[in-house]
Design a protein around this motif. Structure first.
Motif, PDB file in Angstrom:
ATOM      1  N   GLY A  86      28.176  23.068  45.040  1.00 23.28           N
ATOM      2  CA  GLY A  86      28.343  22.154  46.095  1.00 23.28           C
ATOM      3  C   GLY A  86      29.662  22.023  46.140  1.00 23.28           C
ATOM      4  N   GLU A  87      30.663  21.735  45.470  1.00 22.24           N
ATOM      5  CA  GLU A  87      32.150  21.896  44.735  1.00 22.24           C
ATOM      6  C   GLU A  87      33.058  23.087  46.395  1.00 22.24           C
ATOM      7  N   SER A  88      31.835  24.490  46.207  1.00 23.63           N
ATOM      8  CA  SER A  88      32.074  25.427  46.877  1.00 23.63           C
ATOM      9  C   SER A  88      31.749  25.464  48.202  1.00 23.63           C
ATOM     10  N   LEU A  89      31.041  24.377  48.823  1.00 25.35           N
ATOM     11  CA  LEU A  89      30.444  24.276  50.003  1.00 25.35           C
ATOM     12  C   LEU A  89      31.456  23.441  51.526  1.00 25.35           C
ATOM     13  N   ASP A 146      31.555  35.401  40.845  1.00 26.33           N
ATOM     14  CA  ASP A 146      32.322  34.913  42.588  1.00 26.33           C
ATOM     15  C   ASP A 146      31.619  34.767  44.275  1.00 26.33           C
ATOM     16  N   MET A 147      30.913  33.641  44.260  1.00 28.74           N
ATOM     17  CA  MET A 147      29.936  33.596  45.423  1.00 28.74           C
ATOM     18  C   MET A 147      31.246  33.361  46.900  1.00 28.74           C
ATOM     19  N   ASP A 148      32.361  33.380  46.555  1.00 24.03           N
ATOM     20  CA  ASP A 148      33.422  32.940  47.742  1.00 24.03           C
ATOM     21  C   ASP A 148      33.557  33.769  48.165  1.00 24.03           C
ATOM     22  N   THR A 149      33.346  35.131  48.281  1.00 23.29           N
ATOM     23  CA  THR A 149      33.918  36.439  48.025  1.00 23.29           C
ATOM     24  C   THR A 149      32.707  36.850  48.653  1.00 23.29           C
ATOM     25  N   VAL A 150      32.799  37.157  49.911  1.00 27.82           N
ATOM     26  CA  VAL A 150      31.251  38.016  50.971  1.00 27.82           C
ATOM     27  C   VAL A 150      31.392  39.087  50.684  1.00 27.82           C
ATOM     28  N   GLY A 151      30.024  38.870  50.044  1.00 25.31           N
ATOM     29  CA  GLY A 151      29.171  40.691  49.676  1.00 25.31           C
ATOM     30  C   GLY A 151      29.185  40.460  47.983  1.00 25.31           C
ATOM     31  N   ASN A 152      29.655  39.676  47.236  1.00 23.67           N
ATOM     32  CA  ASN A 152      29.770  39.826  46.155  1.00 23.67           C
ATOM     33  C   ASN A 152      28.280  39.266  45.678  1.00 23.67           C
ATOM     34  N   LEU A 153      27.123  38.629  46.092  1.00 17.56           N
ATOM     35  CA  LEU A 153      26.310  38.513  45.865  1.00 17.56           C
ATOM     36  C   LEU A 153      24.953  39.753  45.708  1.00 17.56           C
ATOM     37  N   LYS A 154      25.178  40.735  47.294  1.00 20.06           N
ATOM     38  CA  LYS A 154      24.715  41.884  46.778  1.00 20.06           C
ATOM     39  C   LYS A 154      24.881  42.599  45.804  1.00 20.06           C
ATOM     40  N   LYS A 155      26.735  42.823  45.287  1.00 20.98           N
ATOM     41  CA  LYS A 155      27.289  43.713  44.833  1.00 20.98           C
ATOM     42  C   LYS A 155      26.455  42.879  42.987  1.00 20.98           C
ATOM     43  N   VAL A 156      26.094  41.689  42.785  1.00 21.90           N
ATOM     44  CA  VAL A 156      25.619  41.908  41.311  1.00 21.90           C
ATOM     45  C   VAL A 156      24.247  41.615  41.282  1.00 21.90           C
ATOM     46  N   ILE A 176      28.870  28.367  54.542  1.00 24.82           N
ATOM     47  CA  ILE A 176      27.370  27.769  54.655  1.00 24.82           C
ATOM     48  C   ILE A 176      26.694  29.256  55.221  1.00 24.82           C
ATOM     49  N   ASP A 177      27.858  29.697  56.145  1.00 25.59           N
ATOM     50  CA  ASP A 177      26.755  30.433  57.183  1.00 25.59           C
ATOM     51  C   ASP A 177      27.264  31.940  55.768  1.00 25.59           C
ATOM     52  N   GLU A 178      28.557  31.690  55.774  1.00 34.26           N
ATOM     53  CA  GLU A 178      28.674  32.919  54.872  1.00 34.26           C
ATOM     54  C   GLU A 178      27.183  33.267  53.160  1.00 34.26           C
ATOM     55  N   TYR A 179      27.833  31.274  52.831  1.00 29.39           N
ATOM     56  CA  TYR A 179      26.716  31.947  52.312  1.00 29.39           C
ATOM     57  C   TYR A 179      24.785  32.455  52.491  1.00 29.39           C
ATOM     58  N   ALA A 180      24.591  31.562  54.086  1.00 30.94           N
ATOM     59  CA  ALA A 180      23.366  31.942  54.424  1.00 30.94           C
ATOM     60  C   ALA A 180      22.963  33.223  54.760  1.00 30.94           C
ATOM     61  N   MET A 234      19.512  33.919  36.161  1.00 32.60           N
ATOM     62  CA  MET A 234      20.191  33.056  36.908  1.00 32.60           C
ATOM     63  C   MET A 234      21.413  33.140  37.317  1.00 32.60           C
ATOM     64  N   PHE A 235      21.503  33.684  38.854  1.00 34.77           N
ATOM     65  CA  PHE A 235      23.005  33.948  38.703  1.00 34.77           C
ATOM     66  C   PHE A 235      23.930  32.843  39.357  1.00 34.77           C
ATOM     67  N   LYS A 236      24.954  32.235  38.589  1.00 37.42           N
ATOM     68  CA  LYS A 236      25.410  31.078  38.994  1.00 37.42           C
ATOM     69  C   LYS A 236      26.475  31.319  39.915  1.00 37.42           C
ATOM     70  N   GLY A 237      26.395  30.937  41.293  1.00 34.55           N
ATOM     71  CA  GLY A 237      27.981  31.869  42.306  1.00 34.55           C
ATOM     72  C   GLY A 237      28.888  30.466  42.090  1.00 34.55           C
ATOM     73  N   THR A 238      30.274  30.929  41.630  1.00 37.56           N
ATOM     74  CA  THR A 238      30.942  30.202  40.995  1.00 37.56           C
ATOM     75  C   THR A 238      32.228  30.300  42.801  1.00 37.56           C
ATOM     76  N   ARG A 239      33.163  29.727  42.405  1.00 43.70           N
ATOM     77  CA  ARG A 239      34.947  29.905  42.923  1.00 43.70           C
ATOM     78  C   ARG A 239      35.578  30.927  41.649  1.00 43.70           C
ATOM     79  N   VAL A 240      35.192  31.167  40.443  1.00 39.48           N
ATOM     80  CA  VAL A 240      36.045  31.921  39.761  1.00 39.48           C
ATOM     81  C   VAL A 240      34.648  33.245  39.174  1.00 39.48           C
ATOM     82  N   ASP A 241      35.314  34.559  39.181  1.00 40.89           N
ATOM     83  CA  ASP A 241      35.085  35.222  39.291  1.00 40.89           C
ATOM     84  C   ASP A 241      34.102  35.268  37.335  1.00 40.89           C
ATOM     85  N   GLY A 242      33.334  35.073  37.160  1.00 38.58           N
ATOM     86  CA  GLY A 242      33.161  35.388  35.349  1.00 38.58           C
ATOM     87  C   GLY A 242      33.626  34.111  34.573  1.00 38.58           C
ATOM     88  N   VAL A 243      33.728  34.692  33.213  1.00 41.55           N
ATOM     89  CA  VAL A 243      33.817  33.702  32.281  1.00 41.55           C
ATOM     90  C   VAL A 243      35.496  34.261  31.883  1.00 41.55           C
TER      91      VAL A 243
END
Length: 235
Positions: free
Chosen positions: A12-15, A213-223, A28-32, A155-164
C-alpha cells in the motif's frame, strides 16, 4: 515460462508514489500496465494489496484506536486500493474482478476460492481485498492464505526494495542482498520480510516467495520470466 498462476502482493505504501498520503495516479497506472503485460503472457494473476498508504491498524492502535476497529479500518483501506487498481486495469482494457473478504456488494463480490480461480481461468485478474476479513492478521498473511487457496505457483511480493538483504539497505549501505534464502534462515536472522504467521503459512504449504522491486517498470515481467533480479525465499 515458469509460472502458470501467481499471487502478487502489492505494498500500500508504494501506491503513494511521490505523495505523502493516498494513491499516486502515475504509480497505479504503471502497476496496471505491468500487470496487464504479464496477463497477456498467459499468466493467471491473483492480487492482494496492503492499505498502509491510507490507514494501518497497528499504527492506529498506538494512537488510541481499538485494535479490532483499527484493523477493520485497515481492511477498508485495502478495498479502496483494490478498487483503484481495478479501475486502472479496466481503463487499459484488462478484465478484472474485485473480491472482498467481508460482504459489501456491490463494491465487490464476496470472496470464494472457486470464483476467484474461475475468474483467473477466464482471463480476469482476481483482486482480493479486505485482508482475511479478520482483525490481528496482516495483508502479508492474507497474501499467503490467498496464494495457498488459489493454488498459486508462487507468491510475488512487490516492494520498493529489490530483494532481501542482511539488514535494511535503506539504512545500512553495507547491507548485502541474498539471491536465495530459506524461510528458516530468514527467521533465524530476524529479517522482517513478512510477519511470522505469513512466513509459517508459506513454509508449511511450500509456497515460495519472490521479493522484488515492483516500482521499477518492467520488473514484474522479468521476475515472472525467471530473471535473477529479486530474492527467492523457499524451503
Amino acid at each position: 515460462m515458469q509460472f502458470k498462476r501467481i499471487l502478487l502482493k502489492l505494498s500500500g505504501e508504494s501506491l503513494m508514489g511521490g505523495k505523502q498520503y493516498g494513491i499516486d495516479e502515475v504509480r497505479i497506472d504503471e502497476y496496471a500496465q505491468q500487470i496487464k503485460e504479464v496477463a497477456r503472457m498467459g499468466v493467471q494473476i491473483g492480487i492482494v494489496i496492503g492499505g498502509g498508504n491510507i490507514f494501518r491498524g497497528l499504527s492506529g492502535t498506538s494512537k488510541g484506536f481499538d485494535r479490532v476497529k483499527g484493523d477493520q479500518m485497515g481492511m477498508l483501506a485495502t478495498v479502496i486500493n483494490s478498487l483503484a487498481l481495478s479501475s486502472a486495469l479496466t481503463i487499459l482494457g484488462q478484465k478484472n474482478r474485485v473480491f472482498t473478504a467481508v460482504r459489501m456488494e456491490p463494491v465487490g463480490e464476496f470472496y470464494d476460492k472457486w470464483k476467484a480461480i474461475d475468474a483467473m481461468e477466464n482471463g480476469e485478474i482476481a483482486i482480493m481485498a479486505g485482508g482475511t476479513g479478520n482483525p490481528f492478521f496482516t495483508t502479508d498473511t492474507a497474501s499467503a492464505l490467498r496464494g495457498i487457496e488459489i493454488e498459486a505457483d508462487a507468491m510475488f511480493k512487490g516492494t520498493r526494495v529489490d530483494g532481501v538483504y542482511t539488514t535494511d539497505p535503506e539504512k545500512d549501505p553495507a547491507a548485502t542482498k541474498f539471491r536465495t534464502i530459506t524461510f528458516d534462515e530468514m527467521y533465524d536472522r530476524g529479517l522482517k520480510v513478512m510477519d511470522l504467521t505469513a512466513t509459517t503459512l508459506c513454509k508449511e504449504n511450500n509456497l515460495s516467495v519472490v521479493v522484488f522491486d515492483m516500482d521499477t517498470v518492467g520488473n514484474l515481467k522479468k521476475v515472472v520470466n525467471g530473471e535473477d533480479i529479486g530474492t527467492l525465499v523457499h524451503l
